[in-house]
Design a protein around this motif. Structure first.
Motif, PDB file in Angstrom:
ATOM      1  N   ARG A 148       0.871  -1.253  -0.064  1.00 24.40           N
ATOM      2  CA  ARG A 148      -0.140   0.035  -0.019  1.00 24.40           C
ATOM      3  C   ARG A 148       0.788   1.227   0.040  1.00 24.40           C
ATOM      4  NH1 ARG A 148      -4.804  -0.152   3.937  1.00 24.40           N
ATOM      5  NH2 ARG A 148      -5.518  -1.591   2.120  1.00 24.40           N
ATOM      6  N   TRP A 149       1.810   1.538   0.924  1.00 27.64           N
ATOM      7  CA  TRP A 149       2.706   2.500   0.994  1.00 27.64           C
ATOM      8  C   TRP A 149       3.566   2.756  -0.104  1.00 27.64           C
ATOM      9  CZ3 TRP A 149       2.043   6.988   3.348  1.00 27.64           C
ATOM     10  CH2 TRP A 149       0.883   6.981   4.392  1.00 27.64           C
ATOM     11  N   GLN A 150       3.845   1.433  -0.675  1.00 34.49           N
ATOM     12  CA  GLN A 150       4.966   1.556  -1.908  1.00 34.49           C
ATOM     13  C   GLN A 150       4.279   2.380  -3.030  1.00 34.49           C
ATOM     14  OE1 GLN A 150       4.891  -1.165   0.420  1.00 34.49           O
ATOM     15  NE2 GLN A 150       6.267  -2.570  -0.160  1.00 34.49           N
ATOM     16  N   ILE A 151       2.881   2.029  -3.243  1.00 32.53           N
ATOM     17  CA  ILE A 151       1.922   2.343  -4.319  1.00 32.53           C
ATOM     18  C   ILE A 151       1.735   4.001  -4.211  1.00 32.53           C
ATOM     19  CG2 ILE A 151      -0.338   2.183  -5.150  1.00 32.53           C
ATOM     20  CD1 ILE A 151       1.599   0.183  -6.412  1.00 32.53           C
ATOM     21  N   SER A 181      11.064  -4.737   0.570  1.00 33.46           N
ATOM     22  CA  SER A 181       9.548  -5.176   0.945  1.00 33.46           C
ATOM     23  C   SER A 181       9.215  -5.172   2.353  1.00 33.46           C
ATOM     24  CB  SER A 181       9.093  -6.219  -0.010  1.00 33.46           C
ATOM     25  OG  SER A 181       9.039  -5.830  -1.469  1.00 33.46           O
ATOM     26  N   GLN A 182      10.044  -5.985   2.959  1.00 32.41           N
ATOM     27  CA  GLN A 182       9.870  -6.328   4.523  1.00 32.41           C
ATOM     28  C   GLN A 182      10.007  -5.018   5.310  1.00 32.41           C
ATOM     29  OE1 GLN A 182      12.358  -9.542   5.301  1.00 32.41           O
ATOM     30  NE2 GLN A 182      11.360 -10.873   3.676  1.00 32.41           N
ATOM     31  N   SER A 183      10.705  -3.981   4.541  1.00 32.58           N
ATOM     32  CA  SER A 183      10.991  -2.939   5.520  1.00 32.58           C
ATOM     33  C   SER A 183       9.749  -1.908   5.630  1.00 32.58           C
ATOM     34  CB  SER A 183      12.067  -1.993   4.723  1.00 32.58           C
ATOM     35  OG  SER A 183      11.759  -1.489   3.658  1.00 32.58           O
ATOM     36  N   PHE A 184       8.785  -2.247   4.851  1.00 29.86           N
ATOM     37  CA  PHE A 184       7.592  -1.630   4.588  1.00 29.86           C
ATOM     38  C   PHE A 184       6.485  -2.128   5.471  1.00 29.86           C
ATOM     39  CE2 PHE A 184       9.079   0.743   1.019  1.00 29.86           C
ATOM     40  CZ  PHE A 184       8.496   1.956   0.872  1.00 29.86           C
ATOM     41  N   LYS A 209       1.138  -2.396   8.072  1.00 26.42           N
ATOM     42  CA  LYS A 209       0.336  -3.065   9.008  1.00 26.42           C
ATOM     43  C   LYS A 209       0.218  -4.622   8.468  1.00 26.42           C
ATOM     44  CE  LYS A 209      -2.036   0.954  10.771  1.00 26.42           C
ATOM     45  NZ  LYS A 209      -3.003   1.807  10.807  1.00 26.42           N
ATOM     46  N   VAL A 210       1.156  -5.157   7.978  1.00 27.98           N
ATOM     47  CA  VAL A 210       1.223  -6.565   7.731  1.00 27.98           C
ATOM     48  C   VAL A 210       2.399  -7.272   8.487  1.00 27.98           C
ATOM     49  CG1 VAL A 210       0.270  -6.364   5.388  1.00 27.98           C
ATOM     50  CG2 VAL A 210       2.557  -6.370   5.573  1.00 27.98           C
ATOM     51  N   SER A 211       2.290  -8.438   8.686  1.00 30.00           N
ATOM     52  CA  SER A 211       3.262  -9.239   9.231  1.00 30.00           C
ATOM     53  C   SER A 211       4.691  -9.291   8.526  1.00 30.00           C
ATOM     54  CB  SER A 211       3.083 -10.809   9.464  1.00 30.00           C
ATOM     55  OG  SER A 211       2.573 -11.184   8.161  1.00 30.00           O
ATOM     56  N   ASN A 212       5.545  -9.498   8.944  1.00 32.26           N
ATOM     57  CA  ASN A 212       7.048  -9.191   8.382  1.00 32.26           C
ATOM     58  C   ASN A 212       7.392 -10.669   7.523  1.00 32.26           C
ATOM     59  OD1 ASN A 212       9.286  -7.947   7.571  1.00 32.26           O
ATOM     60  ND2 ASN A 212      10.439  -8.647   9.780  1.00 32.26           N
ATOM     61  N   VAL A 213       6.779 -10.843   6.541  1.00 31.85           N
ATOM     62  CA  VAL A 213       7.056 -11.910   5.694  1.00 31.85           C
ATOM     63  C   VAL A 213       6.971 -11.246   4.287  1.00 31.85           C
ATOM     64  CG1 VAL A 213       6.088 -13.724   7.277  1.00 31.85           C
ATOM     65  CG2 VAL A 213       4.484 -12.662   5.491  1.00 31.85           C
ATOM     66  N   PRO A 214       7.492 -12.215   3.523  1.00 35.31           N
ATOM     67  CA  PRO A 214       7.489 -11.782   1.906  1.00 35.31           C
ATOM     68  C   PRO A 214       6.279 -11.238   1.378  1.00 35.31           C
ATOM     69  CG  PRO A 214       8.659 -13.649   2.168  1.00 35.31           C
ATOM     70  CD  PRO A 214       8.116 -13.439   3.550  1.00 35.31           C
ATOM     71  N   THR A 215       6.276 -10.181   0.826  1.00 29.64           N
ATOM     72  CA  THR A 215       4.852  -9.604   0.321  1.00 29.64           C
ATOM     73  C   THR A 215       3.971 -10.350  -0.410  1.00 29.64           C
ATOM     74  OG1 THR A 215       5.984  -8.560  -1.168  1.00 29.64           O
ATOM     75  CG2 THR A 215       5.720  -7.122   0.478  1.00 29.64           C
ATOM     76  N   ALA A 216       4.543 -11.128  -1.256  1.00 27.10           N
ATOM     77  CA  ALA A 216       3.778 -11.842  -2.014  1.00 27.10           C
ATOM     78  C   ALA A 216       2.774 -12.955  -1.389  1.00 27.10           C
ATOM     79  CB  ALA A 216       4.782 -12.978  -3.133  1.00 27.10           C
ATOM     80  N   GLN A 217       3.130 -13.404   0.014  1.00 28.83           N
ATOM     81  CA  GLN A 217       2.355 -14.170   0.610  1.00 28.83           C
ATOM     82  C   GLN A 217       1.287 -13.133   1.423  1.00 28.83           C
ATOM     83  OE1 GLN A 217       4.727 -16.416   3.171  1.00 28.83           O
ATOM     84  NE2 GLN A 217       5.958 -17.128   1.502  1.00 28.83           N
ATOM     85  N   GLN A 218       1.137 -12.062   1.322  1.00 29.77           N
ATOM     86  CA  GLN A 218       0.375 -11.175   1.984  1.00 29.77           C
ATOM     87  C   GLN A 218      -0.851 -10.757   1.184  1.00 29.77           C
ATOM     88  OE1 GLN A 218       0.494 -10.103   5.063  1.00 29.77           O
ATOM     89  NE2 GLN A 218       2.363 -10.791   5.637  1.00 29.77           N
ATOM     90  N   GLU A 219      -0.964 -11.255  -0.019  1.00 28.44           N
ATOM     91  CA  GLU A 219      -2.015 -11.077  -1.021  1.00 28.44           C
ATOM     92  C   GLU A 219      -3.287 -11.126  -0.759  1.00 28.44           C
ATOM     93  OE1 GLU A 219      -2.197  -9.251  -4.364  1.00 28.44           O
ATOM     94  OE2 GLU A 219      -0.463  -8.555  -3.177  1.00 28.44           O
TER      95      GLU A 219
END
Length: 503
Positions: free
Chosen positions: A276-279, A473-476, A481-491
């Motif tokens: 979200r904040w990257q976009i 990606s994890q630094s965001f 407000k997502v868990s600190n895991v690879p973003t692809a798994q947060q979809e």
């Protein structure tokens, strides 16, 4: 990867293959954007005269001043509409043709554009020049999204910023070459100006010759095509070593994290909490990059310098001074980016523009009182453009590449390209009328834009230098407000068809 591990890994050397690929990738694609920014300024008096002459031949009366201004504004800004079309198509081209294949295919647009613009005068058709500008816009729209992705994916992590800087360095070189060729002693004459447009064919021809023998992006081959053998060969050629296990494992880790996620659509990336904040950063910083006025300085450099009170006989040479200062600034940026980082370059660039736009406004308003004041205005314009190239123009595409993992990157660059070209079009079309309305206070609009984006980047943007795409990606994660895991798994649970096909 922690710093302890990084210290145990020998850094790959810079190879001839990597440098050759980076140079001809940028020269055949990025160069054209810079060249077409400046050459339109150099050709301006001749094309406007040609438009008026053609109008008289057709309708028996000179063209009205407002109509000529509108026609010229369309000629300048329609490249941005072509760029928007190219950026929209680029997501699908990247998926089907790959990074290198997309660049090679886009050369057909630049070759057609060169022919149309070079022969427009012979055909007594200024419409051919306008159409040619639109088509070269398609090429640059594809290129400006693809080149940073390709260079970012083939470069070793420790020099990724420097390799990606080929993109901005060659853009600025294109600006300077366009200004030099536009001099009266070279091609800036009534009998030669069409050769300024014919020159457009040379960079794509050189890229077709060389890049055809260079490897595809190894990350694209491994993550998108699942071609491990092809990726290994590409890594070996780019890095110049036989053992590329570390690079393969890093790419495979990202691939495994995205096994259950297809290439994300624009709708998918806008819905995703994980980016979200990257976009938001892209949506704020890219328009501010255009509305900072950096591109307008090139489109209308001669007019700006003329209104700053400078002698018309000197303006052609002073525009080269502006471009040359930008090129030096861009080279300095490339040399320091891996030491200073990306975030400071962006903030210094935008802040510097705000300061010197303010000074330019002051000097222009008092130029009638002091004879040498126009030269101070010129010096400030040089510094403004140098700050633009040093920070936002050079660094922003690198940051956008680094903010997203592989599955997000095509959609992210579609958003980047759409915002970039829409705002570029608006700026190119509106700036002459803005100058007429605001007169000597035009630059104050840019001061507000530059100051605002500087504050935003200071608060929100993390440093990305020497970090993997997954680490960035994890630094965001906390801000998103997502868990600190690879973003692809947060979809979010978006249907597979929507993820794959929706634009």
């Amino acid at each position: 990867m922690n710093s302890g591990n990084s210290g145990k890994i020998s850094q790959p050397r810079v190879t001839v293959c990597l440098l050759t690929t980076a140079f001809f990738t940028a020269f055949g694609s990025s160069f054209l954007y810079g060249y077409n920014l400046s050459v339109v300024n150099a050709a301006s008096p001749f094309v406007r005269h040609f438009m008026n002459r053609t109008w008289i031949e057709r309708y028996g009366t000179p063209i009205e001043s407002d109509t000529l201004t509108l026609l010229w504004s369309i000629t300048v800004s329609i490249m941005a509409i072509g760029g928007l079309c190219g950026a929209i198509a680029n997501k699908h081209l990247l998926k089907v043709l790959g990074r290198r294949g997309t660049l090679l295919a886009s050369n057909c647009f630049s070759l057609v554009a060169a022919v149309l613009q070079a022969t427009g005068e012979k055909a007594d058709s200024f419409e051919m020049i306008i159409i040619g500008r639109f088509i070269i816009g398609i090429n640059t729209g594809i290129s400006l999204s693809t080149v940073p992705i390709y260079l970012g994916e083939i470069a070793p992590r420790h020099i990724r910023g420097s390799i990606c800087h080929f993109h901005s360095n060659i853009i600025t070189m294109g600006v300077v070459i366009g200004q030099i060729l536009g001099l009266p002693e070279v091609l800036g004459q009534e009998s030669r100006w069409n050769f300024l447009f014919a020159f457009i064919a040379l960079p794509p021809l050189s890229q077709l010759t060389v890049l055809s023998y260079m490897p595809e992006s190894p990350r694209y081959l491994l993550i998108d095509k699942k071609d491990v053998a092809g990726a290994e060969i590409a890594f070996k050629r780019f890095l110049g070593k036989d053992n590329v296990t570390t690079e393969l494992e890093e790419a495979q880790a990202e691939s495994q994290a995205q096994n259950n996620v297809q290439t994300i659509s624009v709708l998918g990336i806008l819905r995703s909490k994980a980016v979200r904040w990257q976009i938001i950063t892209v949506i704020i910083s890219v328009p501010c990059n255009q509305f900072s006025g950096g591109s307008a300085l090139l489109y209308y450099c001669s007019r700006i310098l003329s209104e700053a009170g400078l002698s018309k006989s000197l303006i052609s040479y002073m525009t080269i001074g502006v471009g040359g200062a930008g090129l030096i600034s861009c080279i300095i940026s490339a040399l320091v980016i891996e030491h200073v980082g990306r975030k400071p370059l962006l903030i210094v660039g935008f802040s510097g523009m705000a300061v010197f736009y303010s000074l330019t406004t002051v000097f222009i308003n008092i130029q009638d009182r002091v004879s040498w004041m126009p030269y101070l205005s010129f010096a400030c314009i040089m510094v403004v453009f140098s700050c633009f190239v040093f920070g936002p123009a050079a660094t922003l595409p690198i940051v956008v590449t680094e903010l997203f993992e592989q599955s997000y990157r095509p959609a992210a660059f579609l958003i980047f390209g759409t915002a970039f070209w829409l705002c570029n079009f608006i700026m190119g079309l509106v700036f002459p009328f803005m100058q007429e309305a605001l007169d000597t206070y035009t630059f104050l609009v840019f001061v507000v834009v530059c100051a605002t984006v500087s504050v935003y980047l200071f608060i929100v943007l993390p440093e990305t230098k020497n970090r993997t795409f997954m680490e960035i990606s994890q630094s965001f994660a906390k801000r998103n407000k997502v868990s600190n895991v690879p973003t692809a798994q947060q979809e979010l649970p978006i249907p597979q068809e929507t993820q794959t096909e929706t634009v």
